[in-house]
Design a protein around this motif. Structure first.
Motif, PDB file in Angstrom:
ATOM      1  N   PHE A 130       0.985  -1.264   0.036  1.00  0.00           N
ATOM      2  CA  PHE A 130       0.083  -0.099  -0.069  1.00  0.00           C
ATOM      3  C   PHE A 130       0.771   1.049   0.082  1.00  0.00           C
ATOM      4  CE2 PHE A 130      -2.246   3.424   2.255  1.00  0.00           C
ATOM      5  CZ  PHE A 130      -3.248   3.445   1.586  1.00  0.00           C
ATOM      6  N   ALA A 131       1.905   1.469   0.960  1.00  0.00           N
ATOM      7  CA  ALA A 131       3.004   2.390   0.965  1.00  0.00           C
ATOM      8  C   ALA A 131       3.627   2.500  -0.309  1.00  0.00           C
ATOM      9  CB  ALA A 131       3.791   2.311   1.958  1.00  0.00           C
ATOM     10  N   LEU A 132       3.986   1.379  -0.857  1.00  0.00           N
ATOM     11  CA  LEU A 132       4.720   1.392  -2.418  1.00  0.00           C
ATOM     12  C   LEU A 132       4.026   2.147  -3.282  1.00  0.00           C
ATOM     13  CD1 LEU A 132       6.700  -1.918  -1.924  1.00  0.00           C
ATOM     14  CD2 LEU A 132       7.523   0.116  -1.062  1.00  0.00           C
ATOM     15  N   TYR A 133       2.636   2.050  -3.305  1.00  0.00           N
ATOM     16  CA  TYR A 133       2.077   2.579  -4.082  1.00  0.00           C
ATOM     17  C   TYR A 133       2.226   4.045  -4.374  1.00  0.00           C
ATOM     18  CZ  TYR A 133      -2.306   4.380  -6.493  1.00  0.00           C
ATOM     19  OH  TYR A 133      -3.231   5.080  -7.391  1.00  0.00           O
ATOM     20  N   PHE A 134       2.766   4.818  -3.203  1.00  0.00           N
ATOM     21  CA  PHE A 134       2.942   6.253  -3.068  1.00  0.00           C
ATOM     22  C   PHE A 134       4.128   6.405  -3.625  1.00  0.00           C
ATOM     23  CE2 PHE A 134      -0.669   5.475  -0.362  1.00  0.00           C
ATOM     24  CZ  PHE A 134      -1.496   6.426  -0.881  1.00  0.00           C
ATOM     25  N   GLY A 135       5.237   5.595  -3.227  1.00  0.00           N
ATOM     26  CA  GLY A 135       6.329   6.136  -3.879  1.00  0.00           C
ATOM     27  C   GLY A 135       7.485   5.188  -3.157  1.00  0.00           C
ATOM     28  N   GLU A 136       8.754   5.550  -3.448  1.00  0.00           N
ATOM     29  CA  GLU A 136       9.712   4.954  -2.793  1.00  0.00           C
ATOM     30  C   GLU A 136       9.901   5.029  -1.162  1.00  0.00           C
ATOM     31  OE1 GLU A 136      12.136   2.856  -4.335  1.00  0.00           O
ATOM     32  OE2 GLU A 136      10.886   3.145  -6.088  1.00  0.00           O
ATOM     33  N   PRO A 137      10.292   3.973  -0.454  1.00  0.00           N
ATOM     34  CA  PRO A 137      10.124   4.000   1.035  1.00  0.00           C
ATOM     35  C   PRO A 137      10.946   5.016   1.499  1.00  0.00           C
ATOM     36  CG  PRO A 137      10.254   1.710   0.166  1.00  0.00           C
ATOM     37  CD  PRO A 137      10.443   2.654  -0.964  1.00  0.00           C
ATOM     38  N   ASP A 138      12.160   5.360   1.110  1.00  0.00           N
ATOM     39  CA  ASP A 138      13.232   6.201   1.720  1.00  0.00           C
ATOM     40  C   ASP A 138      12.514   7.652   1.562  1.00  0.00           C
ATOM     41  OD1 ASP A 138      14.855   4.349   2.248  1.00  0.00           O
ATOM     42  OD2 ASP A 138      16.541   4.971   1.176  1.00  0.00           O
ATOM     43  N   THR A 139      11.936   8.056   0.466  1.00  0.00           N
ATOM     44  CA  THR A 139      11.379   9.272   0.030  1.00  0.00           C
ATOM     45  C   THR A 139      10.342   9.571   0.957  1.00  0.00           C
ATOM     46  OG1 THR A 139      12.218   8.875  -2.355  1.00  0.00           O
ATOM     47  CG2 THR A 139      10.490  10.727  -1.838  1.00  0.00           C
ATOM     48  N   LEU A 140       9.136   8.560   0.996  1.00  0.00           N
ATOM     49  CA  LEU A 140       7.917   8.603   1.744  1.00  0.00           C
ATOM     50  C   LEU A 140       8.382   8.934   3.168  1.00  0.00           C
ATOM     51  CD1 LEU A 140       5.975   5.670   0.310  1.00  0.00           C
ATOM     52  CD2 LEU A 140       5.575   8.104  -0.047  1.00  0.00           C
ATOM     53  N   VAL A 141       9.460   8.272   3.754  1.00  0.00           N
ATOM     54  CA  VAL A 141       9.797   8.474   5.237  1.00  0.00           C
ATOM     55  C   VAL A 141      10.058   9.878   5.405  1.00  0.00           C
ATOM     56  CG1 VAL A 141      11.316   7.668   6.967  1.00  0.00           C
ATOM     57  CG2 VAL A 141      10.088   6.118   5.898  1.00  0.00           C
ATOM     58  N   ILE A 142      11.052  10.263   4.462  1.00  0.00           N
ATOM     59  CA  ILE A 142      11.621  11.596   4.689  1.00  0.00           C
ATOM     60  C   ILE A 142      10.497  12.658   4.442  1.00  0.00           C
ATOM     61  CG2 ILE A 142      13.104  13.373   3.654  1.00  0.00           C
ATOM     62  CD1 ILE A 142      15.102  10.895   3.005  1.00  0.00           C
ATOM     63  N   LEU A 143       9.586  12.579   3.371  1.00  0.00           N
ATOM     64  CA  LEU A 143       8.579  13.433   3.453  1.00  0.00           C
ATOM     65  C   LEU A 143       7.522  13.593   4.552  1.00  0.00           C
ATOM     66  CD1 LEU A 143       7.857  13.288  -0.653  1.00  0.00           C
ATOM     67  CD2 LEU A 143       8.757  15.012   0.654  1.00  0.00           C
ATOM     68  N   SER A 144       7.241  12.207   4.622  1.00  0.00           N
ATOM     69  CA  SER A 144       6.298  12.259   6.036  1.00  0.00           C
ATOM     70  C   SER A 144       6.937  12.740   7.261  1.00  0.00           C
ATOM     71  CB  SER A 144       5.702  10.565   6.334  1.00  0.00           C
ATOM     72  OG  SER A 144       6.897   9.919   6.734  1.00  0.00           O
ATOM     73  N   GLY A 145       8.224  12.759   7.559  1.00  0.00           N
ATOM     74  CA  GLY A 145       9.072  13.471   8.594  1.00  0.00           C
ATOM     75  C   GLY A 145       8.770  14.767   8.467  1.00  0.00           C
ATOM     76  N   ILE A 146       9.044  15.362   7.354  1.00  0.00           N
ATOM     77  CA  ILE A 146       9.147  16.977   6.996  1.00  0.00           C
ATOM     78  C   ILE A 146       7.554  17.384   7.354  1.00  0.00           C
ATOM     79  CG2 ILE A 146       9.143  18.595   5.344  1.00  0.00           C
ATOM     80  CD1 ILE A 146      11.486  16.997   4.313  1.00  0.00           C
ATOM     81  N   VAL A 147       6.601  16.539   6.836  1.00  0.00           N
ATOM     82  CA  VAL A 147       5.236  17.097   6.912  1.00  0.00           C
ATOM     83  C   VAL A 147       4.679  17.289   8.468  1.00  0.00           C
ATOM     84  CG1 VAL A 147       2.635  16.532   6.199  1.00  0.00           C
ATOM     85  CG2 VAL A 147       4.461  16.428   4.617  1.00  0.00           C
ATOM     86  N   MET A 148       5.084  15.904   9.173  1.00  0.00           N
ATOM     87  CA  MET A 148       4.409  15.797  10.372  1.00  0.00           C
ATOM     88  C   MET A 148       5.232  16.787  11.373  1.00  0.00           C
ATOM     89  SD  MET A 148       4.141  11.774  11.207  1.00  0.00           S
ATOM     90  CE  MET A 148       5.557  10.946  10.713  1.00  0.00           C
ATOM     91  N   LEU A 149       6.310  17.085  11.181  1.00  0.00           N
ATOM     92  CA  LEU A 149       6.982  18.386  11.903  1.00  0.00           C
ATOM     93  C   LEU A 149       6.459  19.592  11.678  1.00  0.00           C
ATOM     94  CD1 LEU A 149      10.975  17.322  12.125  1.00  0.00           C
ATOM     95  CD2 LEU A 149       9.308  17.657  13.870  1.00  0.00           C
ATOM     96  N   GLY A 150       6.355  19.957  10.513  1.00  0.00           N
ATOM     97  CA  GLY A 150       5.728  21.154   9.792  1.00  0.00           C
ATOM     98  C   GLY A 150       4.194  21.315  10.255  1.00  0.00           C
ATOM     99  N   ALA A 151       3.521  20.440   9.773  1.00  0.00           N
ATOM    100  CA  ALA A 151       1.866  20.442  10.349  1.00  0.00           C
ATOM    101  C   ALA A 151       1.888  20.262  11.833  1.00  0.00           C
ATOM    102  CB  ALA A 151       1.226  19.454   9.572  1.00  0.00           C
ATOM    103  N   GLY A 152       2.766  19.701  12.475  1.00  0.00           N
ATOM    104  CA  GLY A 152       2.682  19.377  13.933  1.00  0.00           C
ATOM    105  C   GLY A 152       2.968  20.875  14.726  1.00  0.00           C
ATOM    106  N   LEU A 153       3.930  21.303  14.141  1.00  0.00           N
ATOM    107  CA  LEU A 153       4.265  22.643  14.647  1.00  0.00           C
ATOM    108  C   LEU A 153       3.300  23.644  14.516  1.00  0.00           C
ATOM    109  CD1 LEU A 153       7.998  22.997  13.816  1.00  0.00           C
ATOM    110  CD2 LEU A 153       6.923  22.921  16.268  1.00  0.00           C
TER     111      LEU A 153
END
Length: 135
Positions: free
Chosen positions: A32-55
């Motif tokens: 399911f996750a691989l449908y959205f892209g490469e794992p490394d890219t997804l993890v980094i993007l989700s980290g950035i989004v969670m930090l930004g939106a979380g703040l």
């Protein structure tokens, strides 16, 4: 308080990319996750989004939109990592509870109440849900 988990998770995604990717690759619904892209890219993007939106969510600025972004990140993470893990239902229901908290902020806009009397001190007014604000 609700934003804290996203700040910690976002930081962990960025500081421990390989461990997070490994957890994703061990998940029974990893495709399911691989449908959205490469794992490394997804993890980094989700980290950035969670930090930004979380703040943003924590600061109270654009709360509704920050909550919506966090929910959009939480859903695929929950499906990929938590759904299908019969032995770890606790984390699944934790994510469901977090989603409920985010939905509360998405569905309820909070705006300052206008003073009803000129003598009302603006420092004592409290934000109220829109459906309780009288115009």
């Amino acid at each position: 308080m609700l934003s804290g988990i996203f700040l910690v998770a976002g930081a962990n995604h960025l500081l421990h990319v390989d461990e997070t990717v490994g957890r994703m690759e061990r998940a029974s619904l990893k495709n399911f996750a691989l449908y959205f892209g490469e794992p490394d890219t997804l993890v980094i993007l989700s980290g950035i989004v969670m930090l930004g939106a979380g703040l943003t969510f924590m600061s109270g600025y654009l709360t509704r939109y920050a909550a919506a972004v966090l929910l959009l990140v939480l859903i695929p993470i929950t499906i990929t990592v938590q759904v299908g893990q019969a032995t770890t239902l606790g984390p699944l229901f934790k994510n469901v509870a977090i989603a409920g908290g985010l939905l509360f902020f998405i569905l309820n806009s909070f705006t300052p109440v206008k003073p009803t009397h000129e003598t009302t001190d603006s420092r004592t007014t409290r934000p109220q849900p829109d459906h309780l604000v009288h115009s």
